[in-house]
Write a protein that holds these residues in place. Structure first.
Motif: not given
Length: 283
Positions: A41-48, A75-79, A191-199
């Motif tokens: 599946g796919w996570n929804s990432l949020y703290l707020n 950083t913790f969440l978006h990676m 921008q990093l999420r768009k540039q790096h498939d690994i993220i």
């Protein structure tokens, strides 16, 4: 040991009771979601969200290190693997509000809890207000802070709930003008999420599981690995790269402090609420 404010308990305040919650609990919860949905599946990432207190006040330091800890949490969440959600005001580091009395609050759950605790159980009103300052849903419902004009530029009329008094320092206008703001840091993360498939596609694995201050994890895709290092404290713990992780090259993708890119990755003395993300090529 590091603690953040949790909101579980029993008694007159019910779920409003506040108890310590260690970083180990956060590691366990987030890792469970990352690993159990892996390949399924796919996570929804949020703290707020509109029902939760502001993340920088709940998990970070909304005073001296507001900017650093807001960037660290981002950083913790978006990676992580999943889709990150940014709740209004999170991108400029908006904080919880401390209205002077219950009269300023609008959330029906908050009003009912205050009435129950104070009128029915005889609790100290100020102690009940402290719970609201940590937990209240209105923390996330104060008007968006656009600029330093009246009502933070939100309206020329009267808002349904007062603006957080810190709007003169924390607002969108200030954030846009400051290249080192929380807002511009969020832009870099996106921008990093768009540039790096690994993220997006990399496999998550927790490292330094027992460290009481550092939440560190890796993302792995093919011959590349991300090392995500976040310090959930105002202390200066030492990050030590596990011996089983070796590499040929390393690249610093983002950090919330100035970093010497030639610094050795194997051992790093972290600064308060520091975050770093390295991409390494495996040896």
């Amino acid at each position: 040991q590091l603690v953040v404010k949790s909101h579980l308990g029993s008694g007159p305040g019910g779920k409003w009771d506040i108890r310590p919650w260690s970083l180990a609990d956060l590691k366990k919860t987030m890792t469970k979601w990352q690993k159990e949905l892996e390949g399924k599946g796919w996570n929804s990432l949020y703290l707020n969200n509109h029902d939760q207190p502001r993340a920088v006040s709940r998990f970070g330091d909304d005073g001296k290190y507001r900017v650093e800890s807001a960037k660290m949490l981002a950083t913790f969440l978006h990676m992580m693997q999943g889709t990150p959600y940014i709740y209004q005001g999170e991108e400029i580091g908006m904080t919880n509000v401390r209205f002077p009395s219950i009269e300023y609050y609008r959330d029906i759950e908050t009003l009912n809890m205050y009435k129950e605790c104070v009128e029915e159980y005889g609790e100290d009103p100020q102690k009940v207000m402290e719970k609201i300052y940590y937990k209240g849903r209105d923390n996330a419902r104060t008007p968006m802070q656009w600029d330093d004009s009246e009502n933070a530029g939100f309206t020329t009329g009267t808002p349904w709930i007062p603006v957080n008094p810190n709007y003169k320092e924390i607002n969108v206008k200030e954030a846009l003008a400051d290249p080192n703001s929380v807002f511009h840091y969020y832009k870099k993360l996106i921008q990093l999420r768009k540039q790096h498939d690994i993220i997006v596609y990399g496999t998550y694995d927790l490292i330094l599981e027992d460290d009481p201050y550092i939440y560190a994890y890796t993302r792995t895709l093919g011959n590349e690995k991300l090392i995500v290092i976040t310090n959930f404290s105002e202390k200066t713990p030492v990050f030590r790269l596990p011996d089983d992780i070796t590499y040929k090259t390393k690249e610093l993708l983002i950090s919330n402090y100035d970093v010497d890119e030639t610094e050795e990755l194997k051992e790093i003395r972290l600064r308060p609420w520091e975050a770093r993300v390295y991409k390494i090529r495996l040896s």
